[in-house]
Design a protein around this motif. Structure first.
Motif, PDB file in Angstrom:
ATOM      1  N   GLN A  47       0.836  -1.191   0.000  1.00 10.82           N
ATOM      2  CA  GLN A  47       0.000   0.000   0.000  1.00 10.82           C
ATOM      3  C   GLN A  47       0.880   1.253   0.000  1.00 10.82           C
ATOM      4  O   GLN A  47       1.993   1.239   0.529  1.00 10.82           O
ATOM      5  CB  GLN A  47      -0.921  -0.009   1.223  1.00 10.82           C
ATOM      6  N   VAL A  49       2.638   4.747   0.914  1.00 12.25           N
ATOM      7  CA  VAL A  49       2.955   5.438   2.163  1.00 12.25           C
ATOM      8  C   VAL A  49       2.720   6.929   1.973  1.00 12.25           C
ATOM      9  O   VAL A  49       2.785   7.440   0.857  1.00 12.25           O
ATOM     10  CB  VAL A  49       4.407   5.172   2.605  1.00 12.25           C
ATOM     11  N   TYR A 176      -5.737  -3.408   3.402  1.00 12.28           N
ATOM     12  CA  TYR A 176      -4.582  -3.923   4.130  1.00 12.28           C
ATOM     13  C   TYR A 176      -4.813  -5.347   4.652  1.00 12.28           C
ATOM     14  O   TYR A 176      -3.968  -5.903   5.331  1.00 12.28           O
ATOM     15  CB  TYR A 176      -4.250  -3.004   5.307  1.00 12.28           C
ATOM     16  N   GLY A 188       3.648   0.168   4.670  1.00 18.78           N
ATOM     17  CA  GLY A 188       2.608  -0.256   3.743  1.00 18.78           C
ATOM     18  C   GLY A 188       2.702  -1.693   3.295  1.00 18.78           C
ATOM     19  O   GLY A 188       1.985  -2.110   2.382  1.00 18.78           O
ATOM     20  N   ARG A 189       3.577  -2.482   3.952  1.00 14.74           N
ATOM     21  CA  ARG A 189       3.763  -3.855   3.465  1.00 14.74           C
ATOM     22  C   ARG A 189       4.021  -4.897   4.552  1.00 14.74           C
ATOM     23  O   ARG A 189       3.657  -6.053   4.399  1.00 14.74           O
ATOM     24  CB  ARG A 189       4.896  -3.902   2.450  1.00 14.74           C
TER      25      ARG A 189
END
Length: 220
Positions: A47, A49, A176, A188-189
């Motif tokens: 996702q 940032v 998420y 984001g991961r």
């Protein structure tokens, strides 16, 4: 004064060196081993940032979650020792429609500039004072009891901006792949939590590990 022979000095040096290696091995053994797939997982679709050149940390939580309340002291202590390149934000998760008022409460307090001061009080009220805060009236009455103007709060709570943020938070949790709280997502991961890592202490160790990894990877 005690004088050792050369052979005894050699034996003593070897013993000290061996002892040093033993302590070194013990320290290594005591350091928690952190493995992908066991202590954290990687999102299949990273996702975005919000800020480049920063370590982004997001806590997905729910006011009514006892595990979130239990994790707050450790998380707050971790945040206090972070460098300036670490950014943090909380995202409320509503797994059911009747939890949406809690998400609106979070964003209403944030919009009024009272989030930092009130979030811990909301959780204390729910988990220590048995306040359910499930309806608009219950929430407004409690907020008023904390010295916040009831009408001002309700206007903010009912506003399009706050309702939109609460809905967006639900969509974000889906993106998420959040299936439980508290859950920490970094950059984001990378996803971890006390339940994934096994304990609160291990989750904090995983967060330290991931923070260092993100810096080594140039904030990727």
């Amino acid at each position: 004064m005690i004088i050792l022979s050369k052979s005894k000095r050699t034996l003593l040096s070897a013993a000290i060196l061996g002892l040093a290696f033993s302590f070194s091995g013990l320290a290594t053994a005591q350091s928690p081993k952190i493995e992908e797939g066991f202590d954290y997982r990687i999102l299949p679709t990273p996702q975005p940032v919000e800020a480049k050149g920063k370590v982004e940390v997001i806590e997905f939580f729910w006011y009514g979650c006892p595990h979130c309340y239990d994790f707050e002291p450790e998380l707050n202590a971790w945040l206090k020792r972070q460098a300036k390149d670490v950014t943090f934000r909380k995202v409320p998760v509503a797994f059911r429609d009747d939890f949406m008022p809690h998400s609106q409460l979070f964003y209403a307090l944030e919009s009024m500039g009272k989030g930092d001061a009130m979030n811990d009080k909301v959780m204390y009220a729910m988990h220590k004072e048995n306040k359910r805060l499930m309806t608009e009236n219950e929430i407004a009455d409690w907020v008023a009891s904390q010295g916040i103007d009831r009408n001002t709060f309700l206007a903010t709570y009912r506003s399009f901006a706050v309702i939109s943020k609460a809905r967006a938070a639900r969509q974000m949790a889906d993106a998420y792949r959040i299936d439980g709280v508290p859950t920490i997502v970094m950059q984001g991961r990378y996803v971890t939590s006390p339940s994934i890592a096994g304990t609160k202490a291990k989750a904090i160790a995983v967060m330290d590990h991931l923070e260092q990894k993100i810096r080594r990877d140039k904030y990727k």
